[in-house]
Scaffold this motif. Structure first.
Motif, PDB file in Angstrom:
ATOM      1  N   ILE B  82     -28.323   6.564   4.413  1.00 45.80           N
ATOM      2  CA  ILE B  82     -29.843   7.009   4.199  1.00 45.80           C
ATOM      3  C   ILE B  82     -30.665   7.464   5.541  1.00 45.80           C
ATOM      4  CG2 ILE B  82     -29.841   5.215   2.226  1.00 45.80           C
ATOM      5  CD1 ILE B  82     -31.688   3.643   4.173  1.00 45.80           C
ATOM      6  N   GLU B  83     -31.775   8.108   5.099  1.00 45.57           N
ATOM      7  CA  GLU B  83     -32.536   8.579   6.439  1.00 45.57           C
ATOM      8  C   GLU B  83     -31.866   9.425   7.186  1.00 45.57           C
ATOM      9  OE1 GLU B  83     -35.809   7.903   6.580  1.00 45.57           O
ATOM     10  OE2 GLU B  83     -36.113   6.857   5.135  1.00 45.57           O
ATOM     11  N   LEU B  84     -30.971  10.369   6.800  1.00 45.13           N
ATOM     12  CA  LEU B  84     -30.217  11.272   7.595  1.00 45.13           C
ATOM     13  C   LEU B  84     -31.051  12.669   7.868  1.00 45.13           C
ATOM     14  CD1 LEU B  84     -26.688  11.381   5.914  1.00 45.13           C
ATOM     15  CD2 LEU B  84     -27.240  11.040   8.330  1.00 45.13           C
ATOM     16  N   ASP B  85     -30.816  12.922   9.018  1.00 48.11           N
ATOM     17  CA  ASP B  85     -31.528  14.158   9.811  1.00 48.11           C
ATOM     18  C   ASP B  85     -30.639  15.412   8.529  1.00 48.11           C
ATOM     19  OD1 ASP B  85     -32.584  16.037  12.191  1.00 48.11           O
ATOM     20  OD2 ASP B  85     -30.695  16.778  11.378  1.00 48.11           O
ATOM     21  N   LYS B  86     -31.382  16.163   8.226  1.00 48.29           N
ATOM     22  CA  LYS B  86     -30.710  17.383   7.360  1.00 48.29           C
ATOM     23  C   LYS B  86     -29.371  18.091   7.953  1.00 48.29           C
ATOM     24  CE  LYS B  86     -34.835  18.271   4.402  1.00 48.29           C
ATOM     25  NZ  LYS B  86     -35.526  17.263   4.833  1.00 48.29           N
ATOM     26  N   LYS B  87     -29.691  18.244   9.295  1.00 44.54           N
ATOM     27  CA  LYS B  87     -28.408  18.743   9.847  1.00 44.54           C
ATOM     28  C   LYS B  87     -27.204  17.994  10.017  1.00 44.54           C
ATOM     29  CE  LYS B  87     -30.890  22.015  13.091  1.00 44.54           C
ATOM     30  NZ  LYS B  87     -30.146  23.363  12.332  1.00 44.54           N
ATOM     31  N   ILE B  88     -27.403  16.808  10.227  1.00 43.87           N
ATOM     32  CA  ILE B  88     -26.298  15.633  10.211  1.00 43.87           C
ATOM     33  C   ILE B  88     -25.736  15.661   8.611  1.00 43.87           C
ATOM     34  CG2 ILE B  88     -25.440  13.132  10.505  1.00 43.87           C
ATOM     35  CD1 ILE B  88     -27.663  13.055  12.495  1.00 43.87           C
ATOM     36  N   ALA B  89     -26.707  15.800   7.660  1.00 41.94           N
ATOM     37  CA  ALA B  89     -26.479  15.627   6.231  1.00 41.94           C
ATOM     38  C   ALA B  89     -25.256  16.887   6.022  1.00 41.94           C
ATOM     39  CB  ALA B  89     -27.508  15.532   5.379  1.00 41.94           C
ATOM     40  N   LYS B  90     -25.692  18.072   6.563  1.00 41.64           N
ATOM     41  CA  LYS B  90     -24.899  19.162   6.432  1.00 41.64           C
ATOM     42  C   LYS B  90     -23.519  19.127   6.863  1.00 41.64           C
ATOM     43  CE  LYS B  90     -24.848  24.214   7.958  1.00 41.64           C
ATOM     44  NZ  LYS B  90     -25.624  24.817   8.651  1.00 41.64           N
ATOM     45  N   ILE B  91     -23.450  18.618   8.039  1.00 47.84           N
ATOM     46  CA  ILE B  91     -22.235  18.234   8.672  1.00 47.84           C
ATOM     47  C   ILE B  91     -21.282  17.079   7.745  1.00 47.84           C
ATOM     48  CG2 ILE B  91     -21.012  17.315  10.636  1.00 47.84           C
ATOM     49  CD1 ILE B  91     -22.459  19.884  11.210  1.00 47.84           C
ATOM     50  N   PHE B  92     -21.912  16.118   7.466  1.00 45.49           N
ATOM     51  CA  PHE B  92     -21.420  15.090   6.689  1.00 45.49           C
ATOM     52  C   PHE B  92     -20.697  15.697   5.241  1.00 45.49           C
ATOM     53  CE2 PHE B  92     -23.273  10.683   7.928  1.00 45.49           C
ATOM     54  CZ  PHE B  92     -22.694  10.886   9.392  1.00 45.49           C
ATOM     55  N   LYS B  93     -21.489  16.393   4.552  1.00 48.09           N
ATOM     56  CA  LYS B  93     -21.157  17.091   3.297  1.00 48.09           C
ATOM     57  C   LYS B  93     -19.988  17.997   3.674  1.00 48.09           C
ATOM     58  CE  LYS B  93     -25.613  16.643   1.168  1.00 48.09           C
ATOM     59  NZ  LYS B  93     -26.806  17.431   0.690  1.00 48.09           N
ATOM     60  N   MET B  94     -20.035  18.664   4.842  1.00 48.65           N
ATOM     61  CA  MET B  94     -18.858  19.645   5.340  1.00 48.65           C
ATOM     62  C   MET B  94     -17.725  19.031   5.428  1.00 48.65           C
ATOM     63  SD  MET B  94     -19.056  21.737   8.871  1.00 48.65           S
ATOM     64  CE  MET B  94     -20.662  22.104   8.483  1.00 48.65           C
ATOM     65  N   VAL B  95     -17.611  17.803   5.987  1.00 52.20           N
ATOM     66  CA  VAL B  95     -16.357  17.327   6.059  1.00 52.20           C
ATOM     67  C   VAL B  95     -16.139  15.904   4.907  1.00 52.20           C
ATOM     68  CG1 VAL B  95     -16.439  17.324   8.748  1.00 52.20           C
ATOM     69  CG2 VAL B  95     -17.314  15.231   7.630  1.00 52.20           C
ATOM     70  N   GLU B  96     -16.707  16.399   3.936  1.00 58.13           N
ATOM     71  CA  GLU B  96     -16.653  15.648   2.799  1.00 58.13           C
ATOM     72  C   GLU B  96     -16.761  14.050   2.758  1.00 58.13           C
ATOM     73  OE1 GLU B  96     -12.904  17.107   0.986  1.00 58.13           O
ATOM     74  OE2 GLU B  96     -13.479  19.146   0.844  1.00 58.13           O
ATOM     75  N   LEU B  97     -17.830  13.429   3.603  1.00 57.19           N
ATOM     76  CA  LEU B  97     -18.037  12.353   3.372  1.00 57.19           C
ATOM     77  C   LEU B  97     -18.731  11.886   2.132  1.00 57.19           C
ATOM     78  CD1 LEU B  97     -19.103  11.237   7.103  1.00 57.19           C
ATOM     79  CD2 LEU B  97     -17.187  10.791   5.993  1.00 57.19           C
ATOM     80  N   GLY B  98     -19.357  13.100   1.653  1.00 53.25           N
ATOM     81  CA  GLY B  98     -20.283  12.807   0.283  1.00 53.25           C
ATOM     82  C   GLY B  98     -19.144  12.370  -0.619  1.00 53.25           C
TER      83      GLY B  98
END
Lengths: 142, 106
Positions: B82-98
């Motif tokens: 939670i409370e992720l910076d949008k740029k970090i969220a983008k990286i997380f989704k990129m490496v499939e942490l979602g």
């Protein structure tokens, strides 16, 4: 890369403080020389961090007496290259996957490389101890 | 300066990262497992990134190590970032942490 005119050549030891200073040094070098890349500052910092951390962690095993060497060169009018070399044994670059694979994205090296490949062209020398990051430059009219 | 804080609420654990950068140079994993009350039954683990502005793949590796650790206690545990910076969220989704956790931005 013999015969290449390098715009910058710099070596640092494999420590956390050197890692941070080197990343800032490279970014400042780009700023001072009006070298504007097409990725944003966050992405630029991140790919430099991944490449430098990879060299220090996997290549030099954070051995404080081992160095990594950075060289920057003009590839052509629209691209600039950053070579980062460590003193390690390299790795088998044929094992680098191009996409992460769900919960299997466990190898540290794979994840960092995937991030780099998302934002720039990435290549290695034959032995796998020198990574070549190739970044696109913004054109004169933006 | 604290590196990480743990807060418990009924069956959930909130892990709050206190430093702006998570980049593999702080012993986050060791601190969390040292402070974690292993007697508690935890079904949800919430990672709070409110104070975090940057994370690299070494930091991501720390997160995955923590998730594996908690899965060892409860294989059905749910994770949320939670409370992720949008740029970090983008990286997380990129490496499939979602695939491993729910992701919520600031």
């Amino acid at each position: 890369m013999t015969g290449t005119d390098f715009m910058l050549e710099k070596s640092v030891y494999s420590t956390q403080s050197d890692r941070l200073e080197l990343i800032e040094y490279i970014i400042n070098f780009f700023d001072r020389n009006y070298l504007y890349v097409t990725i944003d500052r966050y992405e630029f910092y991140l790919i430099l961090d991944e490449a430098v951390s990879n060299a220090m962690e996997h290549g030099n095993k954070w051995n404080k007496s081992k160095k990594i060497q950075v060289r920057i060169y003009r590839k052509d009018n629209s691209k600039i290259g950053i070579l980062i070399k460590d003193e390690g044994d390299g790795f088998d670059t044929s094992l680098v996957s191009t996409t992460p694979n769900g919960s299997k994205i466990t190898p540290l090296r794979g994840r960092g490389i995937f991030i780099m490949k998302t934002f720039c062209e990435v290549g290695w020398n034959e032995s796998g101890n020198e990574v070549n990051l190739i970044l696109k430059m913004k054109s004169a009219n933006g | 300066m604290d590196i990480v804080k743990l807060n418990y609420e009924i069956d959930s654990l909130s892990i709050v990262f206190m430093k702006p950068h998570i980049e593999g140079n702080d012993p986050i994993f060791e601190i969390v497992i040292d402070q974690f009350d292993k007697r508690k039954k935890i079904n949800r683990i919430i990672f709070n990134f409110e104070k975090v502005s940057y994370i690299n793949s070494l930091g991501i590796a720390e997160l995955i190590s923590l998730m594996r650790y908690f899965q060892g206690f409860n294989p059905k545990a749910k994770f949320k970032f939670i409370e992720l910076d949008k740029k970090i969220a983008k990286i997380f989704k990129m490496v499939e942490l979602g695939n491993l956790a729910d992701i919520e931005t600031r």
